[in-house]
Design an enzyme around this catalytic site. Structure first.
Site, PDB file in Angstrom:
ATOM      1  N   LYS A 132      12.926  13.502  20.683  1.00  0.00           N
ATOM      2  CA  LYS A 132      14.486  12.874  21.586  1.00  0.00           C
ATOM      3  C   LYS A 132      15.032  11.946  20.938  1.00  0.00           C
ATOM      4  CE  LYS A 132      14.580  17.885  24.129  1.00  0.00           C
ATOM      5  NZ  LYS A 132      14.123  17.984  25.707  1.00  0.00           N
ATOM      6  N   ARG A 158      -1.955   5.049  26.033  1.00  0.00           N
ATOM      7  CA  ARG A 158      -2.088   5.031  24.739  1.00  0.00           C
ATOM      8  C   ARG A 158      -1.494   5.321  23.502  1.00  0.00           C
ATOM      9  NH1 ARG A 158      -8.336   7.381  21.553  1.00  0.00           N
ATOM     10  NH2 ARG A 158      -8.644   6.161  22.750  1.00  0.00           N
ATOM     11  N   ARG A 185     -12.857  11.588  23.742  1.00  0.00           N
ATOM     12  CA  ARG A 185     -13.745  11.195  24.755  1.00  0.00           C
ATOM     13  C   ARG A 185     -12.319  10.479  25.773  1.00  0.00           C
ATOM     14  NH1 ARG A 185     -16.466  11.380  20.830  1.00  0.00           N
ATOM     15  NH2 ARG A 185     -14.665  10.680  19.503  1.00  0.00           N
ATOM     16  N   THR A 186     -11.872   9.341  25.303  1.00  0.00           N
ATOM     17  CA  THR A 186     -11.189   9.162  26.777  1.00  0.00           C
ATOM     18  C   THR A 186      -9.735  10.015  27.613  1.00  0.00           C
ATOM     19  OG1 THR A 186     -10.978   6.958  24.896  1.00  0.00           O
ATOM     20  CG2 THR A 186      -9.047   6.999  26.571  1.00  0.00           C
ATOM     21  N   HIS A 226      -8.680  -1.786  24.578  1.00  0.00           N
ATOM     22  CA  HIS A 226      -8.950  -0.714  24.963  1.00  0.00           C
ATOM     23  C   HIS A 226     -10.123  -0.855  26.001  1.00  0.00           C
ATOM     24  CE1 HIS A 226     -10.275   3.330  25.451  1.00  0.00           C
ATOM     25  NE2 HIS A 226     -11.052   3.707  23.743  1.00  0.00           N
TER      26      HIS A 226
END
Ligand code: NCD
Length: 304
Positions: free
Chosen positions: A82, A103, A53-54, A131
């Site tokens: 890396k 995120r 969703r986000t 959030h």
């Protein structure tokens, strides 16, 4: 907006919240008027954790403003493999985009990353921390269905690891709200969040059972047990499956009760609830687009 980075709901004033929600309503009423508003702008997406969703609603929001996205893609195919640090990666991506969405599994990562960039950085979830944009769309949904003042809300489930809960609890301190927190003893609100709520003068009550409080609620906000955050699988198994609701549970609720969930759900809300008038969680997810359009518009200078 007073600020450029959106890191924690703790820093969102009532004025900030209303500015975003009002702009989101205007956009929802006439999206075509905004369809070229940020033509040529690019939004950088950096997702170090799963998201449906986000990520998709931020992409949709940017595209519906006439802009586009540049996506770091899955972390296993990025230079993180890396050994690149988050600070270096954000400094690089800053050169490719006009705003960043991050995120990351570590609490505090968005705040740290924000110190390295001058373009707006939006925290789309930092571990069990915050959030804030989920909260903005949650508040929009509450405002549409129940109103934000004189609200009695129950927030149930994983209050310890649930970042949407922490952001929501902070944001609600700006409104006349009584907050009831319902969870097993082991998943209560973290002490620091409880302390901040107390400092903000918020009226909160904690419960281990939903039953007694359910009839007085205007909104019940249900959350998933955050399996991925448990240090010990056995600890998760002890609480998994607790705090489920179904249509039988809701017989004791007010007819006007709004049931919300940030999604994804696992088994917290039985599917028979979906067809009732209480269920607003899919509408809530859809509200992610106008609300994120509004936020991006304000951060990208939509008032100028
Ligand atoms: C939430 C999250 O990622 O914190 N999901 C979302 O963004 N809608 C809730 C969750 O994963 O349980």
């Amino acid at each position: 907006m007073r600020q450029d980075h959106i890191i924690s709901a703790k820093h969102l004033s009532r004025e900030d919240i209303e500015a975003v929600l009002d702009r989101a309503s205007t956009i929802a009423d006439d999206p075509a008027a905004y369809s070229q508003r940020h033509a040529g702008s690019l939004l950088g997406l950096m997702f170090y954790e799963p998201s449906t969703r986000t990520k998709m609603s931020f992409s949709a929001a940017m595209k519906r403003l006439g802009g586009d996205i540049v996506d770091m893609g899955p972390v296993e195919y990025s230079s993180v493999q890396k050994g690149e640090s988050l600070a270096d990666t954000v400094r690089v991506v800053e050169g490719y985009a006009d705003a960043l969405v991050l995120r990351h599994p570590s609490e505090g990562s968005a705040k740290m990353a924000g110190e390295f960039v001058d373009i707006p950085l939006i925290n789309a979830g930092d571990g069990a921390g915050q959030h804030p944009t989920q909260t903005l769309l949650d508040l929009y949904t509450i405002r549409e269905n129940a109103g934000l003042d004189d609200l009695t809300i129950g927030i149930m489930g994983d209050l310890k690891y649930g970042r949407t809960v922490h952001s929501m609890a902070y944001a609600l301190t700006n409104f006349e709200t009584s907050q009831h927190f319902i969870s097993p003893e082991s998943l209560k609100l973290p002490r620091n969040v409880r302390y901040d709520l107390h400092e903000a003068g918020s009226s909160i009550k904690e419960h281990t059972e939903l039953e007694a409080i359910l009839p007085s609620l205007d909104v019940l906000y249900v959350t998933r047990i955050q399996k991925e955050r448990f240090p010990d699988e056995n600890e998760y198994r002890e609480v998994a499956g607790e705090y489920q609701i179904d249509t039988d549970t809701l017989e004791a609720a007010s007819d006007d009760l709004t049931v919300m969930h940030p999604l994804p759900r696992v088994d917290e809300i039985a599917h028979d609830v979906d067809k009732t008038d209480h269920a607003k969680y899919f509408q809530q997810a859809h509200n992610g687009v106008p609300v994120r359009m509004a936020l991006l518009d304000l951060l990208l200078g939509g008032d100028q």
